[in-house]
Design an enzyme around this catalytic site. Structure first.
Site, PDB file in Angstrom:
ATOM      1  N   SER A 131       1.731  -9.462  -0.637  1.00 26.94           N
ATOM      2  CA  SER A 131       1.283  -8.320  -0.575  1.00 26.94           C
ATOM      3  C   SER A 131       1.727  -7.683   0.871  1.00 26.94           C
ATOM      4  O   SER A 131       1.937  -6.450   0.919  1.00 26.94           O
ATOM      5  CB  SER A 131      -0.246  -8.375  -0.887  1.00 26.94           C
ATOM      6  OG  SER A 131      -0.849  -9.211   0.033  1.00 26.94           O
ATOM      7  N   GLU A 144      -9.913   7.114   3.307  1.00 29.05           N
ATOM      8  CA  GLU A 144     -10.667   6.044   4.148  1.00 29.05           C
ATOM      9  C   GLU A 144      -9.972   4.825   4.438  1.00 29.05           C
ATOM     10  O   GLU A 144      -8.798   4.563   3.746  1.00 29.05           O
ATOM     11  CB  GLU A 144     -11.778   5.653   3.086  1.00 29.05           C
ATOM     12  CG  GLU A 144     -11.687   4.494   2.153  1.00 29.05           C
ATOM     13  CD  GLU A 144     -10.502   4.955   1.012  1.00 29.05           C
ATOM     14  OE1 GLU A 144     -10.234   5.995   0.861  1.00 29.05           O
ATOM     15  OE2 GLU A 144      -9.841   3.853   0.381  1.00 29.05           O
ATOM     16  N   LYS A 162       0.822  -1.240  -0.048  1.00 26.11           N
ATOM     17  CA  LYS A 162       0.056  -0.040   0.096  1.00 26.11           C
ATOM     18  C   LYS A 162       0.659   1.357   0.009  1.00 26.11           C
ATOM     19  O   LYS A 162       0.502   2.344  -0.249  1.00 26.11           O
ATOM     20  CB  LYS A 162      -1.031  -0.050   1.186  1.00 26.11           C
ATOM     21  CG  LYS A 162      -2.101  -0.706   1.087  1.00 26.11           C
ATOM     22  CD  LYS A 162      -3.077  -0.650   1.866  1.00 26.11           C
ATOM     23  CE  LYS A 162      -4.488  -1.506   1.850  1.00 26.11           C
ATOM     24  NZ  LYS A 162      -4.436  -2.877   1.905  1.00 26.11           N
TER      25      LYS A 162
END
Ligand code: PLP
Length: 398
Positions: A380, A113, A91
């Site tokens: 990830s 968010e 991310k």
């Protein structure tokens, strides 16, 4: 095959677009214009890649999973180690890129968010680094479940706004963030956390995450002398998958496999797998596959992994599914827990529960592979954040 998607209106085939109120059109157009200019700007790209190297720690290694490979005894299994990035997941690639856009646009206020809190932490991290005012919207149900991430965001100087509407989870937080943006459009930059939302977000988030796929091209060549046969990634909104898939879309002989959360089982309806068991519709400003009932009401989702617990998916994945360029499978919570333990015990790697979904597809895939083939799993993120959930799920007495 078209590789210049999305088109000028933000569509991937019939998916994507900008289904938003007029007030947001202005902000989206401003962002699109800025991005178009900066994308090919040498200073911007140099700064982005310097930040990826020095703050995130890129490139992430391509690591040979020796014991897993021996266990399945067919193709070689390689791991793209996004779990080694600063803040522990892919991310950060996107937030580092988008905060630079905000800086070049002169925006002083950042909003985002978050569901489980991972995107909130990644956003608060880059905002702290640039000294920008940061506001994170999070459902009150998630605030309760993820109190440590909430504290982490506060440590980083962000203000966390609890959202009580609807089911008080990610989709409600997203609605509230959009509302904030409409009200504060002049000075505010909205950092969306996946390849979702209205155009140009799915394109921008994909491009910033595509550094993973581009690194993999070079690393595959160095490590085994050619391109991988298959690439596997978990799919929530779809950003880590899109990032590693994107540079390979044109390479027809590289199989692309996305793994969704089947939760308690696709047949139970309690899952988070819109590409496996959803229909096209509009959610959060874009057309894509989503989980909805006959009257178009968004259905509830279920998954042990908070990061995959979302009823929609990025529009580019919907397109890749329809044209059959990528394949989308789903694995159940039970299969995920089994894979989670396997990766810990055999590789000494603690994967995030999201990531464990990708590993859980190996049982099905590996028997069909040949010895001289190579597959890559996008790791990830790391699972430290999930230890409390695992202890709860398995009812472990500490
Ligand atoms: C958020 C998250 C995901 C899911 O998001 P995508 O946009 O589908 O990549 C997957 N893995 C980890 C570790 C995450 O934090």
């Amino acid at each position: 095959m078209k590789d210049n998607l999305p088109d000028k209106d933000g569509f991937f085939g019939e998916y994507g677009g900008k289904f938003v109120p007029e007030t947001l059109m202005y902000a989206l157009n401003e962002l699109e214009q800025t991005y178009k200019t900066l994308k090919d700007n040498n200073d911007f790209n140099a700064e982005f890649h310097r930040d990826l190297a020095e703050f995130v720690g890129r490139p992430s290694p391509l690591y040979f999973a020796k014991r897993l490979t021996e266990h399945y005894n067919t193709a070689s299994i390689w791991l793209k180690r996004e779990d080694l990035n600063h803040t522990g997941a892919h991310k950060i690639n996107n937030t580092v890129g988008q905060i630079l856009l905000a800086k070049y646009m002169g925006k002083k206020r950042i909003i985002a968010e978050t569901g489980a809190g991972q995107h909130g932490v990644a956003t608060a991290t880059v905002a702290a680094r640039l000294g920008l005012d940061c506001h994170i919207y999070m459902g009150s149900e998630d605030v309760r479940r993820q109190s440590l991430n909430v504290y982490r965001m506060k440590l980083l100087g962000a203000e966390v706004h609890e959202v009580n509407s609807g089911s008080a989870t990610l989709k409600d937080a997203l609605n509230e963030a959009l509302r904030d943006w409409v009200t504060n459009i002049e000075d505010t930059y909205y950092i969306i956390g996946s390849v979702t939302g209205p155009h140009p977000y799915p394109m921008i988030v994909r491009d910033f995450n595509a550094v993973v796929g581009y690194e993999l091209i070079d690393q595959s060549q160095e490590s085994f002398g050619r391109m991988p046969d298959s690439i596997i990634a978990c799919v929530g909104g779809g950003s880590n998958a899109m990032g590693i898939f994107y540079p390979f879309i044109k390479m027809d002989n590289v199989e692309l496999i996305g793994v969704e959360a089947a939760g308690k089982g696709i047949e139970t309806g309690e899952h988070a797998a819109p590409l496996n068991d959803g229909t096209p519709g509009v959610l959060h400003g874009a057309k894509s596959y989503l989980m909805q009932d006959e009257s178009g009401q968004v259905k509830g989702t279920a998954s042990i992994s908070a990061g995959l617990d979302y009823p929609g998916v990025g529009p580019e994945h919907s397109w890749l599914k329809d044209i059959k360029r990528a394949k989308y499978v789903a694995v159940s919570d039970d299969e995920v827990m089994k894979a989670f333990h396997m990766v810990n015990k055999m590789e000494g790697i603690l994967p995030a529960l999201e990531t464990a979904h990708a590993f859980a597809h190996l049982d099905e895939l590996m028997p069909k592979m040949k010895k001289d083939q190579h597959i890559v799993i996008n790791v990830s993120g790391r699972g430290d954040k999930d230890l409390n959930s695992v202890v709860e799920i398995e009812d472990i007495k500490l």
